[in-house]
Design an enzyme around this catalytic site. Structure first.
Site, mmCIF file in Angstrom:
data_model
loop_
_atom_site.group_PDB
_atom_site.id
_atom_site.type_symbol
_atom_site.label_atom_id
_atom_site.label_comp_id
_atom_site.label_asym_id
_atom_site.label_seq_id
_atom_site.Cartn_x
_atom_site.Cartn_y
_atom_site.Cartn_z
ATOM 1 N N ARG A 256 -3.993 -9.940 4.510
ATOM 2 C CA ARG A 256 -4.315 -9.930 3.074
ATOM 3 C C ARG A 256 -3.066 -9.524 2.298
ATOM 4 O O ARG A 256 -2.511 -8.453 2.533
ATOM 5 C CB ARG A 256 -5.459 -8.949 2.821
ATOM 6 C CG ARG A 256 -6.011 -8.923 1.401
ATOM 7 C CD ARG A 256 -7.221 -7.991 1.362
ATOM 8 N NE ARG A 256 -7.876 -7.968 0.053
ATOM 9 C CZ ARG A 256 -7.610 -7.085 -0.900
ATOM 10 N NH1 ARG A 256 -6.678 -6.147 -0.706
ATOM 11 N NH2 ARG A 256 -8.246 -7.119 -2.051
ATOM 12 N N LYS B 42 0.819 -1.209 0.000
ATOM 13 C CA LYS B 42 0.000 0.000 0.000
ATOM 14 C C LYS B 42 0.855 1.262 0.000
ATOM 15 O O LYS B 42 2.065 1.244 0.234
ATOM 16 C CB LYS B 42 -0.979 -0.029 1.180
ATOM 17 C CG LYS B 42 -2.141 -0.982 0.918
ATOM 18 C CD LYS B 42 -3.312 -0.737 1.816
ATOM 19 C CE LYS B 42 -4.541 -1.493 1.299
ATOM 20 N NZ LYS B 42 -5.699 -1.355 2.197
#
Length: 301
Positions: free
Chosen positions: A265, A231
């Site tokens: 995840r 991210k």
């Protein structure tokens, strides 16, 4: 230093054919996005056969769970329910035919959730925090589980310069309120997960604070999922492009596991499995796969 993990009210979960004890293990969720404009792979798995192959490869590499998405979280034009379902449902069907792995679908549409569950999905991963008021009822009517994720904007819309007074507490309160909505719709706690939504309507400082204070979220007593992989907050901390964020992603994932996260995840399954299994052993949740070093009368070379 010791790691005090928060208690889970209902750690034993049956999700489809898989059984988990989240007081003793962490699940690895692999990401497979069937979109032409996905955040990380930029459409690598858009073709059906590529998406299915990627999902099966993730299972082979140790994933407990595969998350299938048909629409990016990022702002953009809306995608019709029919088109989104056409992207994700065939992947669910093909994967379910070949594996008993946990299959989740990343969607905020109740109708896409319904079709996905009918096709074999066992979890709905809603990154918009129940923006569709019908979604909880759809999940409640099935045996599927629900991941409730914190985000503040309407789906696929801009949310510039987000501000929080206390990001961890505000995210916790949002999730607690959404959990009550889900329970009122008929979903038992034994089928609920929460996710603080790193980077979703948050800047890098917010995401770092959520990582540092994840215990505020895990104190809710439900298994906490963290979606950190590659991210932007990791990229900004390290000044790295998406293709060079693996080490930062693993460091953030391990920090969260040590603070009580129970589902991680990820994009890179093999490396993440190794890191998380090591974290489990440090926590005393897992025994070494092999125990030989200095365990005999002669030193092992």
């Amino acid at each position: 230093m010791s790691f005090a993990l928060p208690p889970l009210r209902d750690p034993h979960r049956t999700i489809g054919e898989r059984v988990f004890d989240f007081s003793r293990q962490v699940a690895i969720m692999a990401i497979v996005n069937r979109t032409p404009d996905s955040f990380y792979d930029a459409g690598t798995n858009f073709a059906l056969e590529d998406a299915v192959a990627a999902a099966l490869r993730a299972v082979e590499h140790g994933a407990d769970w595969v998350d299938i998405g048909g629409v990016p979280f990022a702002p953009g034009e809306p995608l019709s329910v029919d088109e989104e379902a056409a992207r994700v449902v065939p992947v669910v069907q093909a994967l379910r035919h070949k594996s008993d792995v946990v299959i989740s679908v990343d969607t905020f549409h109740a109708e896409v959730a319904r079709r996905s569950i009918d096709a074999g999905a066992t979890v709905i991963n809603d990154t918009t925090g129940l923006s569709d008021p019908e979604l909880a009822a759809v999940v409640a009517e099935s045996e599927a589980s629900l991941v409730i994720v914190h985000s503040r904007a309407q789906p696929r819309t801009q949310f510039a310069r987000p501000e929080y007074t206390d990001v961890a507490s505000e995210v916790r309160d949002f999730l607690a309120a959404k959990v009550e909505i889900a329970r009122a719709a008929g979903i038992p706690e034994s089928r609920l997960f929460v996710d603080p939504g790193h980077d979703l309507n948050k800047n890098t400082l917010h995401s770092l604070e959520l990582t540092r204070r994840l215990d505020v979220i895990t104190a809710l007593g439900l298994p906490t999922l963290v979606a950190l992989s590659n991210k932007d907050f990791i990229g900004e901390v390290l000044d790295r492009p998406k293709s060079a964020r693996l080490e930062g992603s693993i460091a953030a994932a391990v920090a969260c596991v040590l603070s009580g996260a129970r589902v991680v995840r990820v994009h890179e399954v093999t490396e993440s499995v190794a890191a998380v299994r090591m974290a489990e052993a440090i926590l005393g949740l897992r025994q070494p796969a092999v125990l030989k070093h200095n365990m005999s009368d002669a030193n092992e070379r």
